[in-house]
Design a protein around this motif. Structure first.
Motif, PDB file in Angstrom:
ATOM      1  N   VAL A  67     -43.383  21.856  26.969  1.00 21.70           N
ATOM      2  CA  VAL A  67     -42.166  21.521  27.723  1.00 21.70           C
ATOM      3  C   VAL A  67     -41.004  22.382  27.238  1.00 21.70           C
ATOM      4  O   VAL A  67     -40.264  22.954  28.036  1.00 21.70           O
ATOM      5  N   ASP A  68     -40.843  22.488  25.933  1.00 14.67           N
ATOM      6  CA  ASP A  68     -39.766  23.308  25.376  1.00 14.67           C
ATOM      7  C   ASP A  68     -39.913  24.764  25.793  1.00 14.67           C
ATOM      8  O   ASP A  68     -38.929  25.417  26.142  1.00 14.67           O
ATOM      9  N   VAL A 113     -35.066  23.980  42.480  1.00 12.27           N
ATOM     10  CA  VAL A 113     -36.438  23.594  42.198  1.00 12.27           C
ATOM     11  C   VAL A 113     -37.161  24.871  41.807  1.00 12.27           C
ATOM     12  O   VAL A 113     -37.118  25.864  42.541  1.00 12.27           O
ATOM     13  N   PHE A 114     -37.793  24.829  40.642  1.00  8.92           N
ATOM     14  CA  PHE A 114     -38.570  25.955  40.130  1.00  8.92           C
ATOM     15  C   PHE A 114     -40.046  25.610  40.205  1.00  8.92           C
ATOM     16  O   PHE A 114     -40.427  24.452  40.013  1.00  8.92           O
ATOM     17  N   ARG A 115     -40.858  26.647  40.459  1.00  5.28           N
ATOM     18  CA  ARG A 115     -42.311  26.524  40.336  1.00  5.28           C
ATOM     19  C   ARG A 115     -42.812  27.646  39.451  1.00  5.28           C
ATOM     20  O   ARG A 115     -42.241  28.736  39.442  1.00  5.28           O
ATOM     21  N   LYS A 116     -43.881  27.353  38.735  1.00  7.43           N
ATOM     22  CA  LYS A 116     -44.483  28.377  37.885  1.00  7.43           C
ATOM     23  C   LYS A 116     -45.575  29.086  38.670  1.00  7.43           C
ATOM     24  O   LYS A 116     -46.488  28.461  39.198  1.00  7.43           O
ATOM     25  N   PHE A 117     -45.459  30.398  38.737  1.00 12.75           N
ATOM     26  CA  PHE A 117     -46.425  31.256  39.410  1.00 12.75           C
ATOM     27  C   PHE A 117     -47.077  32.144  38.345  1.00 12.75           C
ATOM     28  O   PHE A 117     -46.582  32.233  37.226  1.00 12.75           O
ATOM     29  N   PRO A 118     -48.161  32.848  38.697  1.00 17.61           N
ATOM     30  CA  PRO A 118     -48.776  33.746  37.712  1.00 17.61           C
ATOM     31  C   PRO A 118     -47.768  34.747  37.131  1.00 17.61           C
ATOM     32  O   PRO A 118     -47.852  35.113  35.970  1.00 17.61           O
ATOM     33  N   GLU A 119     -46.773  35.165  37.929  1.00 15.29           N
ATOM     34  CA  GLU A 119     -45.778  36.131  37.443  1.00 15.29           C
ATOM     35  C   GLU A 119     -44.593  35.465  36.753  1.00 15.29           C
ATOM     36  O   GLU A 119     -43.641  36.132  36.342  1.00 15.29           O
ATOM     37  N   LEU A 177     -40.926  18.465  36.069  1.00 14.28           N
ATOM     38  CA  LEU A 177     -41.562  17.562  37.032  1.00 14.28           C
ATOM     39  C   LEU A 177     -43.076  17.611  36.900  1.00 14.28           C
ATOM     40  O   LEU A 177     -43.773  16.939  37.638  1.00 14.28           O
ATOM     41  N   GLY A 178     -43.557  18.405  35.982  1.00 11.26           N
ATOM     42  CA  GLY A 178     -44.982  18.599  35.738  1.00 11.26           C
ATOM     43  C   GLY A 178     -45.129  19.894  34.973  1.00 11.26           C
ATOM     44  O   GLY A 178     -44.143  20.516  34.569  1.00 11.26           O
ATOM     45  N   ALA A 179     -46.358  20.334  34.794  1.00 12.97           N
ATOM     46  CA  ALA A 179     -46.602  21.559  34.035  1.00 12.97           C
ATOM     47  C   ALA A 179     -46.131  22.806  34.775  1.00 12.97           C
ATOM     48  O   ALA A 179     -45.843  23.831  34.154  1.00 12.97           O
ATOM     49  N   ASP A 180     -46.026  22.730  36.111  1.00 12.52           N
ATOM     50  CA  ASP A 180     -45.672  23.922  36.880  1.00 12.52           C
ATOM     51  C   ASP A 180     -44.525  23.708  37.852  1.00 12.52           C
ATOM     52  O   ASP A 180     -44.376  24.439  38.821  1.00 12.52           O
ATOM     53  N   ALA A 181     -43.664  22.710  37.577  1.00  5.35           N
ATOM     54  CA  ALA A 181     -42.515  22.461  38.444  1.00  5.35           C
ATOM     55  C   ALA A 181     -41.364  21.891  37.620  1.00  5.35           C
ATOM     56  O   ALA A 181     -41.579  21.150  36.657  1.00  5.35           O
TER      57      ALA A 181
END
Length: 142
Positions: free
Chosen positions: A16-17, A123-129, A95-99
């Motif tokens: 998370v950090d 709102v952020f999302r985690k993408f491969p990049e 909001l989760g591991a990828d949001a």
């Protein structure tokens, strides 16, 4: 067994950090790009997709291209200036591991001394990049 649970909790806290630090770095990179008057580099923080949404001034724009065009029209066209951008009061909620949901304030310092400012929610999302903004709702103080 307790030791494994403690290690798992530490690992989750560390994840998370790390995510929060990566998201904050995206915003700091955007701020630096803006202050160099480099809109293309600023836009690297956004998801380059037609599905990106940007809400501002009671208008909705759909897509990365519409978003950069809005920035160009508002800040980089003749008769306009970008000023110096500062983000503050960042609050990042995973909001989760990828949001993630991010709230904060923005302020511009213009050459004429004016300081337009306001609030934003992202709102952020985690993408491969990496982490990218997929939704931006920005408001200006009246």
């Amino acid at each position: 067994m307790l030791s494994a649970e403690v290690n798992q909790a530490r690992s989750q806290t560390s994840s998370v950090d790390n995510a929060k630090a990566a998201i904050e770095q995206v915003l700091r990179s955007q701020q630096e790009a803006w202050n160099r008057h480099d809109l293309e580099a600023f836009m690297e923080g956004y998801w380059n997709s037609p599905q990106l949404t940007f809400f501002s001034g009671a208008k909705e724009r759909a897509g990365w291209q519409a978003t950069i065009e809005r920035y160009r029209e508002t800040y980089a066209s003749p008769g306009h200036e970008m000023g110096k951008l500062e983000f503050s009061g960042l609050r990042i909620e995973m909001l989760g591991a990828d949001a993630a949901f991010v709230r904060g304030t923005w302020q511009l310092r213009m050459s004429d001394g004016k300081t337009p400012h306001g609030l934003f929610t992202l709102v952020f999302r985690k993408f491969p990049e990496g982490w990218k903004i997929v939704h931006d709702h920005t408001s200006a103080a009246e």
